[in-house]
Design a protein around this motif. Structure first.
Motif, PDB file in Angstrom:
ATOM      1  N   ALA A 159       0.371  -1.223  -0.033  1.00  0.00           N
ATOM      2  CA  ALA A 159       0.151  -0.159  -0.096  1.00  0.00           C
ATOM      3  C   ALA A 159       0.617   1.448  -0.210  1.00  0.00           C
ATOM      4  N   GLN A 160       2.098   1.116   0.718  1.00  0.00           N
ATOM      5  CA  GLN A 160       2.688   2.226   0.698  1.00  0.00           C
ATOM      6  C   GLN A 160       3.390   2.760  -0.546  1.00  0.00           C
ATOM      7  N   ARG A 161       3.697   1.827  -1.180  1.00  0.00           N
ATOM      8  CA  ARG A 161       4.621   1.659  -3.126  1.00  0.00           C
ATOM      9  C   ARG A 161       3.521   1.818  -3.525  1.00  0.00           C
ATOM     10  N   THR A 162       2.377   2.508  -3.634  1.00  0.00           N
ATOM     11  CA  THR A 162       1.143   2.573  -4.619  1.00  0.00           C
ATOM     12  C   THR A 162       2.026   4.207  -4.523  1.00  0.00           C
ATOM     13  N   ARG A 163       2.476   4.694  -3.335  1.00  0.00           N
ATOM     14  CA  ARG A 163       2.561   6.855  -3.224  1.00  0.00           C
ATOM     15  C   ARG A 163       3.296   7.182  -4.483  1.00  0.00           C
ATOM     16  N   ILE A 164       3.204   7.115  -5.636  1.00  0.00           N
ATOM     17  CA  ILE A 164       4.672   7.167  -6.461  1.00  0.00           C
ATOM     18  C   ILE A 164       4.174   9.052  -6.353  1.00  0.00           C
ATOM     19  N   PHE A 165       2.944   9.953  -6.175  1.00  0.00           N
ATOM     20  CA  PHE A 165       2.440  10.532  -7.069  1.00  0.00           C
ATOM     21  C   PHE A 165       3.756  11.540  -7.104  1.00  0.00           C
ATOM     22  N   PRO A 166       3.403  11.548  -5.850  1.00  0.00           N
ATOM     23  CA  PRO A 166       4.834  12.424  -5.357  1.00  0.00           C
ATOM     24  C   PRO A 166       5.974  12.772  -6.062  1.00  0.00           C
TER      25      PRO A 166
ATOM     26  N   LYS B  12       8.871   3.289   2.579  1.00  0.00           N
ATOM     27  CA  LYS B  12       7.710   3.910   3.531  1.00  0.00           C
ATOM     28  C   LYS B  12       7.670   4.741   3.526  1.00  0.00           C
ATOM     29  N   GLY B  13       6.825   4.858   2.016  1.00  0.00           N
ATOM     30  CA  GLY B  13       7.095   5.608   1.012  1.00  0.00           C
ATOM     31  C   GLY B  13       7.538   6.825   0.109  1.00  0.00           C
ATOM     32  N   PRO B  14       7.288   7.910  -0.447  1.00  0.00           N
ATOM     33  CA  PRO B  14       8.089   9.096  -1.155  1.00  0.00           C
ATOM     34  C   PRO B  14       8.839   9.651  -0.038  1.00  0.00           C
ATOM     35  N   GLY B  15      10.559   9.331  -0.345  1.00  0.00           N
ATOM     36  CA  GLY B  15      10.920  10.099   0.703  1.00  0.00           C
ATOM     37  C   GLY B  15      12.207  10.889  -0.046  1.00  0.00           C
ATOM     38  N   TRP B  16      12.636  12.196   0.224  1.00  0.00           N
ATOM     39  CA  TRP B  16      14.022  12.935  -0.078  1.00  0.00           C
ATOM     40  C   TRP B  16      14.796  11.669  -1.214  1.00  0.00           C
ATOM     41  N   PHE B  17      14.654  10.245  -0.570  1.00  0.00           N
ATOM     42  CA  PHE B  17      15.895   9.701  -2.240  1.00  0.00           C
ATOM     43  C   PHE B  17      15.356   9.067  -3.176  1.00  0.00           C
ATOM     44  N   SER B  18      13.673   8.611  -3.128  1.00  0.00           N
ATOM     45  CA  SER B  18      13.349   8.408  -4.009  1.00  0.00           C
ATOM     46  C   SER B  18      13.210   9.530  -5.147  1.00  0.00           C
ATOM     47  N   VAL B  19      12.845  10.651  -5.084  1.00  0.00           N
ATOM     48  CA  VAL B  19      12.539  11.839  -4.865  1.00  0.00           C
ATOM     49  C   VAL B  19      14.549  11.952  -6.560  1.00  0.00           C
ATOM     50  N   VAL B  20      15.342  11.336  -5.155  1.00  0.00           N
ATOM     51  CA  VAL B  20      16.324  12.076  -6.356  1.00  0.00           C
ATOM     52  C   VAL B  20      17.380  11.407  -7.510  1.00  0.00           C
ATOM     53  N   LEU B  21      16.408   9.572  -7.005  1.00  0.00           N
ATOM     54  CA  LEU B  21      16.642   8.194  -7.036  1.00  0.00           C
ATOM     55  C   LEU B  21      16.083   8.482  -9.196  1.00  0.00           C
TER      56      LEU B  21
ATOM     57  N   VAL C 198       5.475   0.567 -13.090  1.00  0.00           N
ATOM     58  CA  VAL C 198       3.934   1.182 -11.902  1.00  0.00           C
ATOM     59  C   VAL C 198       3.500  -0.056 -11.524  1.00  0.00           C
ATOM     60  N   LEU C 199       3.283  -1.591 -12.611  1.00  0.00           N
ATOM     61  CA  LEU C 199       3.108  -2.448 -11.888  1.00  0.00           C
ATOM     62  C   LEU C 199       3.663  -3.166 -10.743  1.00  0.00           C
ATOM     63  N   GLY C 200       5.461  -2.272 -11.219  1.00  0.00           N
ATOM     64  CA  GLY C 200       6.397  -3.309 -10.010  1.00  0.00           C
ATOM     65  C   GLY C 200       5.933  -2.474  -8.176  1.00  0.00           C
ATOM     66  N   CYS C 201       5.208  -1.477  -8.417  1.00  0.00           N
ATOM     67  CA  CYS C 201       4.912  -0.756  -6.964  1.00  0.00           C
ATOM     68  C   CYS C 201       3.229  -1.450  -6.681  1.00  0.00           C
ATOM     69  N   TYR C 202       3.250  -1.481  -7.229  1.00  0.00           N
ATOM     70  CA  TYR C 202       1.376  -2.955  -7.052  1.00  0.00           C
ATOM     71  C   TYR C 202       1.810  -3.510  -7.057  1.00  0.00           C
ATOM     72  N   LEU C 203       2.298  -5.097  -7.875  1.00  0.00           N
ATOM     73  CA  LEU C 203       1.886  -5.982  -7.553  1.00  0.00           C
ATOM     74  C   LEU C 203       3.040  -7.244  -6.795  1.00  0.00           C
ATOM     75  N   PRO C 204       2.631  -7.735  -5.933  1.00  0.00           N
ATOM     76  CA  PRO C 204       3.639  -8.689  -5.148  1.00  0.00           C
ATOM     77  C   PRO C 204       5.086  -9.779  -6.331  1.00  0.00           C
ATOM     78  N   PRO C 205       6.449  -9.633  -5.549  1.00  0.00           N
ATOM     79  CA  PRO C 205       7.196 -10.280  -6.748  1.00  0.00           C
ATOM     80  C   PRO C 205       7.118 -11.461  -7.590  1.00  0.00           C
ATOM     81  N   THR C 206       6.017 -12.429  -6.562  1.00  0.00           N
ATOM     82  CA  THR C 206       5.751 -13.037  -7.427  1.00  0.00           C
ATOM     83  C   THR C 206       4.988 -13.305  -8.559  1.00  0.00           C
ATOM     84  N   LYS C 207       3.919 -12.186  -8.147  1.00  0.00           N
ATOM     85  CA  LYS C 207       3.411 -12.028  -9.645  1.00  0.00           C
ATOM     86  C   LYS C 207       3.724 -11.025 -11.014  1.00  0.00           C
TER      87      LYS C 207
END
Length: 457
Positions: free
Chosen positions: A17-24, A111-120, A152-161
């Protein structure tokens, strides 16, 4: 304790659920790519062999299905509508921003969007091979859409799927651009939450199977439609196909040349920067090896898998691979140095501050360099627009006299063939033009009346 148990794994089970917060992060990426693309946004430059996709000219693109296996791109040429170049370029750049943001969140967004995720995300965004390949935006929209969707699916789906979908996405993306599947591999590797040597081996085996399936699919389509099982090399590539082991060895200098070209282009022709980037990669690898050994193995496995496939392809075909084909290298490089910076920052102290500063130095410099790179095409665009005003009111047939490739604006924009000007005039005016030196007699006749001769100089 086994060897696998002894390797530290710092990546805990993810909260999807936290990984889906890509909008910021996506918002930051979209704003950034808009700014750095401004010089090329309203009237983007189109490479000569990207015009068929712009015009929807499937017949002209047809030979690339045989010589490059780009069947997805061919289907895109059949869409039947012609949209403005600025719109196509905007869509392409937005898709690249989406890929960058989704990859960053898949890798660092537990843990959701953070400084390092924006930089990456921004560091992936400014990949020099990405800005180079973006000049074929009309052709590559569908392929990049597939790659971005998987991210985008990588943010929503578990690794197996996510892994279950890998073969399908690899096959489809391969038929758009042959190194796109390596971007998919990066997504799978960063989304592995419970890492082990066995898990890494299973990913690599799955990817090799998927890539082989993609090659087999392209070969089979060529066999069924062209009557040739394979993807024969086009003459213009000036290849030296190897038929035995000695041939492979003879082509190794082309491997080193390809890698050298990539490194120099990635450093924007500033060779000391090549040493800097290699040093950053080595330092980041050491940090990860000491603090997140399995993560280091996963990322380096993807990087060297890609380089291995490139080496095999170049050695077998005997061609020089363009720097844009190494786009995956920058993505893995960005993942390594940002993740190492994050680890050092968590530890605190001087090393963490220095790591952050070095990453920000690269990011700030490359945002500026990318903006400057897109600015180099403006003289060509401006000059051809002025020419188009003359062509639009000229009496047909219209002949262009002069050496196109010798024009200063053409050199600055790295125009590769004279036909780029013919297609550019068609884009701007809808009218056909002819180069004088291709039909001297008709050109001389036009000077006497019954046509127009425009001197480019």
């Amino acid at each position: 304790m086994t060897l696998i148990d002894s390797l530290p794994n710092t990546v805990p089970v993810s909260d999807h659920a936290q990984r889906t917060r890509i909008f910021p992060v996506l918002t930051a990426a979209l704003l950034s790519i808009l700014i750095i693309s401004l010089p090329n946004l309203l009237d983007p430059i189109i490479r000569h062999d990207d015009y068929p996709a712009y015009f929807g000219d499937a017949a002209t693109f047809w030979e690339k299905t045989l010589h490059e296996g780009r069947w997805l791109n061919y289907v895109w040429h059949l869409r039947g509508i012609e949209t403005p170049a600025w719109l196509n370029f905007s869509v392409y750049q937005a898709l690249w921003a989406l890929f960058a943001a989704a990859t960053a969140m898949a890798a660092l967004g537990k843990k959701g969007p953070g400084w390092f995720s924006v930089v990456l995300a921004l560091l992936i965004l400014v990949a020099p091979p990405a800005s180079l390949i973006s000049l074929w935006f009309n052709t590559l929209i569908p392929g990049l859409a597939i790659v971005s969707l998987y991210a985008v699916l990588g943010c929503y789906l578990p690794p197996t799927k996510l892994r279950m979908l890998l073969p399908v996405f690899v096959v489809v993306s391969f038929m758009a651009y042959s190194t796109y599947p390596l971007l998919l591999l990066a997504i799978v590797l960063v989304r592995s939450d419970e890492r082990s040597l066995k898990d890494l081996a299973s990913i690599l085996v799955l990817f090799i199977f998927s890539f082989a399936l993609a090659v087999l699919t392209a070969y089979s389509l060529n066999w069924q439609i062209h009557g040739i099982f394979g993807v024969p090399l086009a003459e213009w590539r000036d290849g030296n196909p190897a038929t035995d082991f000695d041939g492979l060895l003879a082509n190794l200098p082309r491997v080193t040349q390809s890698v050298s070209d990539f490194l120099v282009k990635t450093a924007f022709e500033f060779k000391p920067a090549v040493v800097f980037h290699i040093g950053m990669l080595m330092a980041a690898s050491i940090v990860l090896w000491r603090n997140a050994r399995l993560e280091a193995l996963y990322l380096h496995a993807g990087l060297w898998m890609g380089l291995g496939l490139m080496t095999v392809q170049i050695s077998k075909l005997g061609v020089i691979a363009p720097p844009r084909a190494f786009i995956f290298v920058w993505v893995f490089y960005a993942l390594l140095i940002v993740r190492a910076s994050e680890i050092l920052t968590q530890k605190g102290g001087l090393s963490g501050r220095m790591a952050r500063n070095f990453v920000l130095l690269i990011l700030g410099s490359y945002l500026l360099q990318t903006f400057t790179q897109y600015s180099t095409y403006r003289p060509w665009q401006q000059e051809t627009r002025r020419l188009a005003t003359i062509v639009a009111s000229a009496q047909e047939p219209i002949y262009l006299q002069g050496q196109v490739l010798q024009l200063p604006s053409a050199k600055a924009a790295f125009i590769q063939t004279e036909t780029a000007l013919i297609s550019r005039m068609r884009q701007l005016t809808g009218r056909d033009t002819i180069l004088c030196h291709t039909d001297l007699a008709a050109c001389e006749q036009a000077k006497l009346g019954g046509g127009t001769v425009i001197d480019l100089e």
